[in-house]
Each structure stands twice: as structure tokens, then as C-alpha cells.
Design a protein around this motif. Structure first.
Motif, PDB file in Angstrom:
ATOM      1  N   ASP A 217       0.720  -1.290   0.350  1.00 18.50           N
ATOM      2  CA  ASP A 217       0.255  -0.062  -0.036  1.00 18.50           C
ATOM      3  C   ASP A 217       0.770   1.722   0.188  1.00 18.50           C
ATOM      4  N   ALA A 218       2.285   0.772  -0.163  1.00 20.34           N
ATOM      5  CA  ALA A 218       3.012   2.244   0.221  1.00 20.34           C
ATOM      6  C   ALA A 218       3.330   3.295  -0.979  1.00 20.34           C
ATOM      7  N   GLU A 219       2.919   3.240  -2.176  1.00 18.22           N
ATOM      8  CA  GLU A 219       2.969   3.741  -3.059  1.00 18.22           C
ATOM      9  C   GLU A 219       1.535   4.938  -3.292  1.00 18.22           C
ATOM     10  N   MET A 220       0.285   4.059  -3.041  1.00 20.69           N
ATOM     11  CA  MET A 220      -0.784   4.624  -2.859  1.00 20.69           C
ATOM     12  C   MET A 220      -0.484   5.392  -1.564  1.00 20.69           C
ATOM     13  N   LEU A 221      -0.485   5.137  -0.751  1.00 21.77           N
ATOM     14  CA  LEU A 221      -0.758   5.642   0.594  1.00 21.77           C
ATOM     15  C   LEU A 221       0.129   7.677   0.498  1.00 21.77           C
ATOM     16  N   ALA A 222       1.698   7.044  -0.172  1.00 25.15           N
ATOM     17  CA  ALA A 222       2.109   8.320  -0.635  1.00 25.15           C
ATOM     18  C   ALA A 222       1.737   9.525  -2.135  1.00 25.15           C
ATOM     19  N   LEU A 223       1.005   8.496  -2.202  1.00 27.90           N
ATOM     20  CA  LEU A 223       0.147   9.721  -3.264  1.00 27.90           C
ATOM     21  C   LEU A 223      -1.176  10.044  -3.359  1.00 27.90           C
ATOM     22  N   ALA A 224      -1.408   9.402  -2.276  1.00 25.74           N
ATOM     23  CA  ALA A 224      -2.684  10.803  -1.695  1.00 25.74           C
ATOM     24  C   ALA A 224      -3.155  11.238  -1.259  1.00 25.74           C
ATOM     25  N   GLY A 225      -3.608  12.218  -1.330  1.00 24.75           N
ATOM     26  CA  GLY A 225      -3.340  13.801  -0.962  1.00 24.75           C
ATOM     27  C   GLY A 225      -4.280  13.178   0.748  1.00 24.75           C
ATOM     28  N   HIS A 226      -4.841  12.712   1.449  1.00 25.06           N
ATOM     29  CA  HIS A 226      -4.867  12.534   2.489  1.00 25.06           C
ATOM     30  C   HIS A 226      -4.867  10.681   2.778  1.00 25.06           C
ATOM     31  N   GLY A 227      -3.163  10.150   3.231  1.00 22.69           N
ATOM     32  CA  GLY A 227      -3.229   8.946   3.009  1.00 22.69           C
ATOM     33  C   GLY A 227      -3.466   8.267   4.756  1.00 22.69           C
ATOM     34  N   PHE A 228      -4.029   7.343   5.237  1.00 20.71           N
ATOM     35  CA  PHE A 228      -4.104   6.852   6.839  1.00 20.71           C
ATOM     36  C   PHE A 228      -3.806   5.095   6.456  1.00 20.71           C
ATOM     37  N   ILE A 229      -3.007   5.285   7.902  1.00 26.94           N
ATOM     38  CA  ILE A 229      -2.200   3.875   8.067  1.00 26.94           C
ATOM     39  C   ILE A 229      -3.218   3.363   9.583  1.00 26.94           C
ATOM     40  N   VAL A 230      -3.607   1.987   9.305  1.00 24.44           N
ATOM     41  CA  VAL A 230      -4.956   1.604  10.348  1.00 24.44           C
ATOM     42  C   VAL A 230      -3.689   1.624  11.276  1.00 24.44           C
ATOM     43  N   GLU A 231      -4.220   1.133  12.819  1.00 25.95           N
ATOM     44  CA  GLU A 231      -2.962   0.801  14.408  1.00 25.95           C
ATOM     45  C   GLU A 231      -2.760  -0.528  13.899  1.00 25.95           C
ATOM     46  N   ASN A 232      -3.119  -1.465  13.173  1.00 25.78           N
ATOM     47  CA  ASN A 232      -2.202  -2.690  12.701  1.00 25.78           C
ATOM     48  C   ASN A 232      -1.134  -2.654  12.120  1.00 25.78           C
ATOM     49  N   ALA A 233      -1.211  -1.688  10.743  1.00 24.87           N
ATOM     50  CA  ALA A 233      -0.111  -2.231   9.977  1.00 24.87           C
ATOM     51  C   ALA A 233       1.276  -2.177  10.224  1.00 24.87           C
ATOM     52  N   HIS A 234       1.542  -2.967   9.413  1.00 30.17           N
ATOM     53  CA  HIS A 234       3.751  -3.624   9.338  1.00 30.17           C
ATOM     54  C   HIS A 234       3.911  -2.004  10.046  1.00 30.17           C
ATOM     55  N   PRO A 235       4.886  -2.331  10.682  1.00 31.21           N
ATOM     56  CA  PRO A 235       5.695  -0.869  11.612  1.00 31.21           C
ATOM     57  C   PRO A 235       6.699  -0.520  10.235  1.00 31.21           C
ATOM     58  N   GLU A 236       7.266  -1.351   9.114  1.00 28.78           N
ATOM     59  CA  GLU A 236       7.603  -0.777   7.833  1.00 28.78           C
ATOM     60  C   GLU A 236       7.033   0.402   7.525  1.00 28.78           C
ATOM     61  N   LEU A 237       5.915   0.208   6.852  1.00 27.64           N
ATOM     62  CA  LEU A 237       4.390   1.371   6.264  1.00 27.64           C
ATOM     63  C   LEU A 237       5.136   1.992   7.149  1.00 27.64           C
ATOM     64  N   VAL A 238       5.027   2.205   8.042  1.00 29.85           N
ATOM     65  CA  VAL A 238       4.779   4.064   8.662  1.00 29.85           C
ATOM     66  C   VAL A 238       6.362   4.161   8.642  1.00 29.85           C
ATOM     67  N   ARG A 239       7.241   4.144   8.603  1.00 31.39           N
ATOM     68  CA  ARG A 239       8.865   4.449   8.558  1.00 31.39           C
ATOM     69  C   ARG A 239       8.703   5.082   6.871  1.00 31.39           C
ATOM     70  N   ARG A 240       8.004   4.260   6.080  1.00 33.81           N
ATOM     71  CA  ARG A 240       7.900   4.877   4.658  1.00 33.81           C
ATOM     72  C   ARG A 240       6.782   5.713   4.376  1.00 33.81           C
ATOM     73  N   VAL A 241       5.802   5.917   4.854  1.00 29.19           N
ATOM     74  CA  VAL A 241       5.209   7.198   4.310  1.00 29.19           C
ATOM     75  C   VAL A 241       4.990   7.825   5.738  1.00 29.19           C
ATOM     76  N   PRO A 242       5.586   8.082   5.929  1.00 24.25           N
ATOM     77  CA  PRO A 242       5.987   8.950   7.800  1.00 24.25           C
ATOM     78  C   PRO A 242       4.907  10.351   7.598  1.00 24.25           C
ATOM     79  N   ASP A 243       3.882  10.399   6.593  1.00 29.65           N
ATOM     80  CA  ASP A 243       3.256  11.621   6.800  1.00 29.65           C
ATOM     81  C   ASP A 243       2.000  11.316   6.373  1.00 29.65           C
ATOM     82  N   ALA A 244       1.652   9.717   6.660  1.00 30.39           N
ATOM     83  CA  ALA A 244       0.301   9.411   6.276  1.00 30.39           C
ATOM     84  C   ALA A 244      -0.386   9.534   7.985  1.00 30.39           C
TER      85      ALA A 244
END
Length: 266
Positions: A217-244
Motif C-alpha cells: 500500500d506504500a505507493e498508494m498512500l504516498a500519492l493520496a492527498g490524505h493517506g491513512f494507516i491503520v493501527e495494526n499496520a506493518h511497522p515498516e509501512l509507517v516508516r515508508r510513508v511518514p506523512d500518512a
């Protein structure tokens, strides 16, 4: 409010712990559709698998299937697709791998697997879409949107390294879950396909909300004007998309609650 595009991953994001839809999520999507917003489901799942959830939601929705290899309109017409080149499919099939890793091919109509894996059926119990055991060594490699390897994460990490060494950037490699290594054609990911959809809808990324939980989901979240990461997400996803933004757990309905707050649904 101007129409927005809401795009969401399914497993461990929109779906609950039973890989199913709850009533609040269904009600929320129907309310958003009634307000004129565009909806899209983006998943590593097969198109035929995703359509079952769209029917349950009861809304017109675009489908980004097989991690973006295929983009379908709400009426099921094909907007765009990109197959893994046949010679690369053959190279991936022939690459040495741990005996316990299950090799899968996603074709236009089928999910093919090299050996029975009954434990996978629970993931698809609510859609009725299942694999067919086939001799993948005999497959000619044509018409494959994704090569999927399912197994122990350590064994998959070793296989991933082998794939990178053998094929480099000729394929796009990611994970949808810790035990699911996904290989698509070069440049194929949810973000690239989301960009095509935004162009198709003539919408800016600033009017797009995207939800996800894992590395695919990383590329999709980075592109969107409003990216949201659920609490149960993979920790690396949070690091890859810090603005979400971080939101609640996917179970039972973290995405629905966030959408209701964002669009002030009562």
C-alpha cells in the motif's frame, strides 16, 4: 463538498478480523456513494475475488486488482492492465525456492497454485473464490498479472533476495502480508494505478483518501492527498510513508469511523 476519491485496501484494512465486511462499513460506503463520492477497492486479491465485496457493499466502485495490475470501472469494463512478461513468469517459476513455499499465478480468470493449501481457503470464505491446483512448471507464462509466493517469512526473504539478484528492476516485488511475497511487472503497484484512476476521473491527488496496512500500500498512500494507516499496520509501512495519518485498528471498523469523521456523516 466536492467529490473525492476514496480508495482502500481490503484485508487487515477495510475488512474485519474474519476477512468480512461489517454493517457500519457497508452503511458508510453507501452514504458516501449517495453524496457523489468516487469509491475504489485496491487489493492484491483477484478481480473476481474483489467483486464479491463490491456486491456486498452495494455501491459502484472502481477495482484495482492484483496490486494494480488491472484497473476496472464500476461496470467491470477494463480501463488498464499490465501483465508480467511471459519470460519473467517462466524465470520466476524456475527459480529455486524452499519446498514449503506455495507458488501461485494470478491469470485473467483464475488463481492457480502448485499444490493444495487448505489453510488459504479461510481468507476467501466470504467470496467463494478459490485456487485451482495446476502444473505451473508447464505454464507458458502468458496472461499472468502476478506471481505470488506464500510461505515462511524467513524463506520468503531469501527468495526475495534471489529474485532481486536474478531480475532486478524488471519486476516489482512487495509484500501484502508477512507470508505473502508478491511479484508484478516493472512499475506495477497500487500507487501507479491510482494515478491512472485519478487522471481518468480528472481529480487531483489532494481530493483522494487512501487507506492501507502493508507494504503493497506504500505507493498508494504516498500519492493520496490524505493517506491513512491503520493501527495494526506493518511497522515498516509507517516508516515508508511518514506523512500518512494513523487511525484506529481495522477491526471492527477503523476505516469506517475515519470516513464518517472526515465527511461528517451522522
Amino acid at each position: 463538498m466536492q467529490p473525492h476519491l476514496i480508495v482502500t485496501d481490503l484485508d487487515n484494512t477495510l475488512l474485519n478480523a474474519e476477512h468480512d465486511l461489517d454493517e457500519l462499513t457497508i452503511e458508510t460506503f453507501q452514504a458516501l456513494a449517495a453524496e457523489g463520492h468516487h469509491l475504489a477497492l485496491a487489493s492484491g486479491r483477484h478481480f473476481h475475488d474483489i467483486t464479491a465485496f463490491r456486491r456486498r457493499l452495494g455501491v459502484p466502485a472502481y477495482i484495482l486488482s492484483t496490486n494494480g495490475a488491472h484497473l476496472y470501472a464500476p461496470d467491470d469494463s477494463l480501463i488498464a492492465e499490465q501483465w508480467v512478461p511471459a519470460e519473467l513468469v517462466r524465470a520466476l517459476v524456475e527459480l529455486p525456492r524452499d519446498a514449503d513455499i506455495r507458488l501461485n499465478l494470478y491469470t485473467g480468470d483464475e488463481w492457480l497454485i502448485d499444490a493444495s493449501a487448505p489453510e488459504l481457503k479461510a481468507l476467501h470464505a466470504h467470496t467463494g473464490f478459490h485456487y485451482r491446483v495446476a502444473d505451473l512448471e508447464a505454464h507458458d507464462g502468458n496472461g499472468v498479472g502476478k506471481v505470488l509466493c506464500i510461505g515462511d517469512p524467513v524463506a520468503l526473504a531469501s527468495l526475495e533476495q534471489s529474485i532481486n539478484e536474478a531480475l532486478g528492476t524488471r519486476v516489482h516485488v512487495t509484500y501484502s502480508m508477512a507470508h505473502s511475497l508478491e511479484i508484478m511487472a516493472e512499475g506495477v503497484n497500487k500507487g501507479a494505478t491510482l494515478e491512472r484512476l485519478l487522471t481518468h476521473l480528472e481529480l487531483p491527488a489532494s481530493r483522494c483518501l487512501a487507506f492501507g496496512d502493508n507494504l503493497n500500500d506504500a505507493e498508494m498512500l504516498a500519492l493520496a492527498g490524505h493517506g491513512f494507516i491503520v493501527e495494526n499496520a506493518h511497522p515498516e509501512l509507517v516508516r515508508r510513508v511518514p506523512d500518512a495519518a494513523r487511525i484506529g485498528h481495522h477491526h471492527p471498523y477503523g476505516v469506517a469511523w475515519q470516513l464518517r469523521e472526515f465527511f461528517a456523516l451522522t
